[in-house]
Design a protein around this motif. Sequence first.
Motif, mmCIF file in Angstrom:
data_model
loop_
_atom_site.group_PDB
_atom_site.id
_atom_site.type_symbol
_atom_site.label_atom_id
_atom_site.label_comp_id
_atom_site.label_asym_id
_atom_site.label_seq_id
_atom_site.Cartn_x
_atom_site.Cartn_y
_atom_site.Cartn_z
ATOM 1 N N ASN A 180 -19.386 -14.905 -38.050
ATOM 2 C CA ASN A 180 -20.232 -16.103 -38.163
ATOM 3 C C ASN A 180 -21.464 -15.886 -37.313
ATOM 4 O OD1 ASN A 180 -18.822 -17.905 -39.844
ATOM 5 N ND2 ASN A 180 -17.384 -18.294 -38.182
ATOM 6 N N GLU A 181 -22.598 -16.316 -37.802
ATOM 7 C CA GLU A 181 -23.784 -16.151 -36.967
ATOM 8 C C GLU A 181 -23.644 -17.032 -35.715
ATOM 9 O OE1 GLU A 181 -27.551 -17.731 -38.169
ATOM 10 O OE2 GLU A 181 -26.632 -18.813 -39.821
ATOM 11 N N PRO A 182 -24.202 -16.583 -34.605
ATOM 12 C CA PRO A 182 -23.962 -17.300 -33.344
ATOM 13 C C PRO A 182 -24.798 -18.571 -33.241
ATOM 14 C CG PRO A 182 -25.415 -15.455 -32.965
ATOM 15 C CD PRO A 182 -25.083 -15.421 -34.421
ATOM 16 N N SER A 183 -24.461 -19.542 -34.102
ATOM 17 C CA SER A 183 -25.262 -20.775 -34.134
ATOM 18 C C SER A 183 -25.208 -21.493 -32.786
ATOM 19 C CB SER A 183 -24.780 -21.684 -35.252
ATOM 20 O OG SER A 183 -23.399 -21.829 -35.168
ATOM 21 N N HIS A 184 -24.136 -21.200 -32.013
ATOM 22 C CA HIS A 184 -24.026 -21.850 -30.712
ATOM 23 C C HIS A 184 -25.166 -21.448 -29.770
ATOM 24 C CE1 HIS A 184 -22.318 -18.171 -28.850
ATOM 25 N NE2 HIS A 184 -21.799 -17.976 -30.045
ATOM 26 N N LEU A 185 -25.834 -20.343 -30.082
ATOM 27 C CA LEU A 185 -26.962 -19.925 -29.231
ATOM 28 C C LEU A 185 -28.227 -20.728 -29.531
ATOM 29 C CD1 LEU A 185 -26.820 -16.005 -29.246
ATOM 30 C CD2 LEU A 185 -25.964 -17.545 -27.513
ATOM 31 N N TYR A 186 -28.303 -21.241 -30.763
ATOM 32 C CA TYR A 186 -29.559 -21.882 -31.178
ATOM 33 C C TYR A 186 -29.892 -23.107 -30.338
ATOM 34 C CZ TYR A 186 -28.823 -18.878 -35.220
ATOM 35 O OH TYR A 186 -28.590 -17.805 -36.017
ATOM 36 N N SER A 187 -28.847 -23.773 -29.877
ATOM 37 C CA SER A 187 -29.111 -24.976 -29.075
ATOM 38 C C SER A 187 -29.879 -24.613 -27.803
ATOM 39 C CB SER A 187 -27.800 -25.662 -28.721
ATOM 40 O OG SER A 187 -26.929 -24.716 -28.148
ATOM 41 N N SER A 188 -29.709 -23.352 -27.337
ATOM 42 C CA SER A 188 -30.416 -22.961 -26.112
ATOM 43 C C SER A 188 -31.918 -22.830 -26.357
ATOM 44 C CB SER A 188 -29.864 -21.641 -25.586
ATOM 45 O OG SER A 188 -30.207 -20.593 -26.454
ATOM 46 N N LEU A 189 -32.314 -22.819 -27.629
ATOM 47 C CA LEU A 189 -33.752 -22.763 -27.931
ATOM 48 C C LEU A 189 -34.457 -23.994 -27.393
ATOM 49 C CD1 LEU A 189 -33.717 -21.422 -31.592
ATOM 50 C CD2 LEU A 189 -34.654 -20.273 -29.606
ATOM 51 N N LYS A 190 -33.687 -25.079 -27.262
ATOM 52 C CA LYS A 190 -34.278 -26.324 -26.769
ATOM 53 C C LYS A 190 -34.544 -26.257 -25.279
ATOM 54 C CE LYS A 190 -31.221 -28.680 -29.527
ATOM 55 N NZ LYS A 190 -30.093 -29.555 -29.466
ATOM 56 N N SER A 191 -33.615 -25.555 -24.556
ATOM 57 C CA SER A 191 -33.797 -25.534 -23.106
ATOM 58 C C SER A 191 -34.880 -24.531 -22.726
ATOM 59 C CB SER A 191 -32.476 -25.202 -22.405
ATOM 60 O OG SER A 191 -32.001 -23.971 -22.832
ATOM 61 N N ASP A 192 -35.906 -25.040 -22.132
ATOM 62 C CA ASP A 192 -37.073 -24.230 -21.793
ATOM 63 C C ASP A 192 -36.807 -23.330 -20.609
ATOM 64 O OD1 ASP A 192 -39.983 -26.187 -22.578
ATOM 65 O OD2 ASP A 192 -39.182 -24.365 -23.463
ATOM 66 N N GLU B 167 -20.975 -31.361 -23.176
ATOM 67 C CA GLU B 167 -22.435 -31.279 -23.342
ATOM 68 C C GLU B 167 -22.892 -29.831 -23.222
ATOM 69 O OE1 GLU B 167 -24.988 -34.406 -21.293
ATOM 70 O OE2 GLU B 167 -23.064 -34.585 -20.264
ATOM 71 N N LEU B 168 -22.231 -29.108 -22.331
ATOM 72 C CA LEU B 168 -22.614 -27.706 -22.111
ATOM 73 C C LEU B 168 -22.369 -26.862 -23.357
ATOM 74 C CD1 LEU B 168 -21.236 -27.210 -18.502
ATOM 75 C CD2 LEU B 168 -23.597 -27.538 -19.186
ATOM 76 N N VAL B 169 -21.396 -27.283 -24.161
ATOM 77 C CA VAL B 169 -21.112 -26.557 -25.409
ATOM 78 C C VAL B 169 -22.366 -26.555 -26.275
ATOM 79 C CG1 VAL B 169 -19.769 -26.637 -27.554
ATOM 80 C CG2 VAL B 169 -18.636 -27.009 -25.366
ATOM 81 N N GLY B 170 -22.972 -27.745 -26.436
ATOM 82 C CA GLY B 170 -24.172 -27.854 -27.259
ATOM 83 C C GLY B 170 -25.397 -27.251 -26.588
ATOM 84 N N LEU B 171 -25.457 -27.431 -25.293
ATOM 85 C CA LEU B 171 -26.649 -27.034 -24.542
ATOM 86 C C LEU B 171 -26.732 -25.530 -24.335
ATOM 87 C CD1 LEU B 171 -28.801 -28.872 -23.277
ATOM 88 C CD2 LEU B 171 -27.594 -28.691 -21.124
ATOM 89 N N MET B 172 -25.583 -24.915 -24.107
ATOM 90 C CA MET B 172 -25.613 -23.486 -23.770
ATOM 91 C C MET B 172 -24.840 -22.620 -24.752
ATOM 92 S SD MET B 172 -25.535 -23.317 -19.673
ATOM 93 C CE MET B 172 -25.934 -21.593 -19.723
ATOM 94 N N GLY B 173 -24.297 -23.275 -25.767
ATOM 95 C CA GLY B 173 -23.651 -22.501 -26.820
ATOM 96 C C GLY B 173 -22.287 -21.939 -26.479
ATOM 97 N N PHE B 174 -21.490 -22.686 -25.714
ATOM 98 C CA PHE B 174 -20.129 -22.219 -25.472
ATOM 99 C C PHE B 174 -19.250 -22.578 -26.667
ATOM 100 C CE2 PHE B 174 -21.587 -22.490 -21.050
ATOM 101 C CZ PHE B 174 -21.272 -21.197 -20.668
ATOM 102 N N SER B 175 -18.162 -21.838 -26.805
ATOM 103 C CA SER B 175 -17.304 -22.098 -27.965
ATOM 104 C C SER B 175 -16.446 -23.340 -27.766
ATOM 105 C CB SER B 175 -16.437 -20.878 -28.241
ATOM 106 O OG SER B 175 -15.821 -20.458 -27.049
ATOM 107 N N SER B 176 -16.222 -23.751 -26.540
ATOM 108 C CA SER B 176 -15.418 -24.962 -26.305
ATOM 109 C C SER B 176 -15.730 -25.506 -24.901
ATOM 110 C CB SER B 176 -13.934 -24.627 -26.406
ATOM 111 O OG SER B 176 -13.577 -23.748 -25.359
ATOM 112 N N PRO B 177 -15.391 -26.790 -24.665
ATOM 113 C CA PRO B 177 -15.616 -27.341 -23.326
ATOM 114 C C PRO B 177 -14.815 -26.588 -22.262
ATOM 115 C CG PRO B 177 -15.170 -29.100 -24.881
ATOM 116 C CD PRO B 177 -14.925 -27.828 -25.607
ATOM 117 N N GLU B 178 -13.603 -26.152 -22.634
ATOM 118 C CA GLU B 178 -12.750 -25.420 -21.684
ATOM 119 C C GLU B 178 -13.437 -24.123 -21.252
ATOM 120 O OE1 GLU B 178 -11.529 -26.524 -24.710
ATOM 121 O OE2 GLU B 178 -10.796 -28.333 -23.717
ATOM 122 N N MET B 179 -14.057 -23.502 -22.258
ATOM 123 C CA MET B 179 -14.749 -22.234 -21.998
ATOM 124 C C MET B 179 -15.914 -22.464 -21.020
ATOM 125 S SD MET B 179 -14.121 -19.340 -22.905
ATOM 126 C CE MET B 179 -14.880 -18.091 -21.917
#
Lengths: 317, 210
Positions: A180-192, B167-179
């Motif tokens: 899966n593409e690492p979509s979880h990284l995209y949110s970091s695009l927001k953090s400057d 929140e960190l999951v969305g903000l920093m791209g972790f796979s889960s809150p536990e992570m």
Amino acid sequence: MNTQEKRFKEYYTGILSADDKAVFEKELASNSDIQKEYCAFILTYEAEERLIGQDLRSKIKKWQDQPPVFENEEKDARIIFLSKKSRFSIWQIAAAFIGILGVVGLMWNYMSDNTTQTNTVVVNDDIDSTQLIAQIDSSTKKSNENPNAQSPKSDDNVVFNPIPEPEILAYVDLATDIYNEPSHLYSSLKSDNNDNSQSEYSQSLQLFKSKEYKKALTKLGSPKKNEESNIAYLRGHIYFNLKDYNDAVICWKLISEDELLPLYNEARWHLLLAYTAQLPSSKAKWDSLVKTLQIDPDFDYRKELEALVNEVQAKND
Amino acid sequence: MRGYFYKAVNTMTVNANDQTLITAIRSGIERQRDWALYQFYGDESIKTYCQSYVINYGDNQEVFEDMFQEAIIIFDRNIRNFTFKENCSLKTYLISIFKWAYIGFKRKKTGKTEAFDTNMIQEWVDSPEAKMIGDERKDLINEGLNHIDARCKELLTYTKLGYENKELVGLMGFSSPEMAKKQAYRCRERLRDYFISRPDLMEMLNIKSS
């Protein structure tokens, strides 16, 4: 934060009660272990505060240049209470929406698979005894990237590759299907981040997101010694998508060897996918990593791992 | 609240508006914290007062800006860490911190503080803010921070500010809150281990073993 750290914090910030403070100071004076722990606590605490200070300082700098706009902050902070009935309706709508998205996704996937199949023709080359596949890569038509940059055998949009053995192809397909593409990284695009290397990272991530992998790689530059783990992680994804599994392994392996790194688990999972794409030649490494991951309670991709192992076993049988 | 300035006004307590601002600063929600801090950073009455204070002592706009920035950082920290005892208004508290920071600057620069009230100077010397602003530990702390990568730094900033793991999951791209929680712990341990490993740790902090 454990009890001891809580006490350290209360003492350090001056909010420990007078009695507790006296007890703590007595302990601190007589116990060298506590002294050492307390010193490390203070420095860690100050280091974290330093980070917050740096973050706030950069925000203030931005505020000086352009005052921020906060729209209806108090209004936004309000909590909305919903009745059970309303909540159920919202869930129903959300479920229906996800269902529709799923169906559209499946149809899209099916249609794009068909397009790729119709664009693949077999070429018989009498001069070269190696059988070749001439694959018209429809994605490169859409892309503005120059396919010649990394593929010396390419001619316009036609890329010639030696036919790999079917078994190898099957593992590559399996790895890319599960990937899966690492979509979880995209949110970091927001953090400057003002750091130059990080802004290059953001730009590269943006290019990666728009599937311009070669450009994304160029933006990252050549790998540096002691590269930041997030950059190495992204680099691994770029290589993986460029089907350069060897280099993807190098990038992810570095991160997977340091459990303190934030992307440690993600890197281990993707390293396994890269090994999968290299099967059967990487079988020993694959087996060893699977064994490690299966017994690691901290590994986050347990379900995915189980599914992958089953798929590989099914292919072997 | 240990400042001289506060002693003069310590009969006051925070008002309802201040309470909202304190809650926002402690909320662990970036937008709310930024909004609350900007209420002070953008407050012209506070700025004008602090600016004239610095100019009266013969310093310029640049010094004022540096000190004001420093004051906002300490102000934020003290509210988050409950060092602020809520027995005066936030405006008063910020101005007092600004004065402390300015005395610290003067001490460092010229060693002269005769113009300031003696009690105020003593309060400054004893305050944690003095330790923080004029501290020689800064180098050691920076060395420690150099031992963790940018992502760890970002993660520690968020966790220290009280962001929730989800929140960190969305903000920093972790796979889960536990992570996210696990990684924050690991980053913190790495930093702590570095400090523990320093042989000069206790000397730096002036703590003598018995």
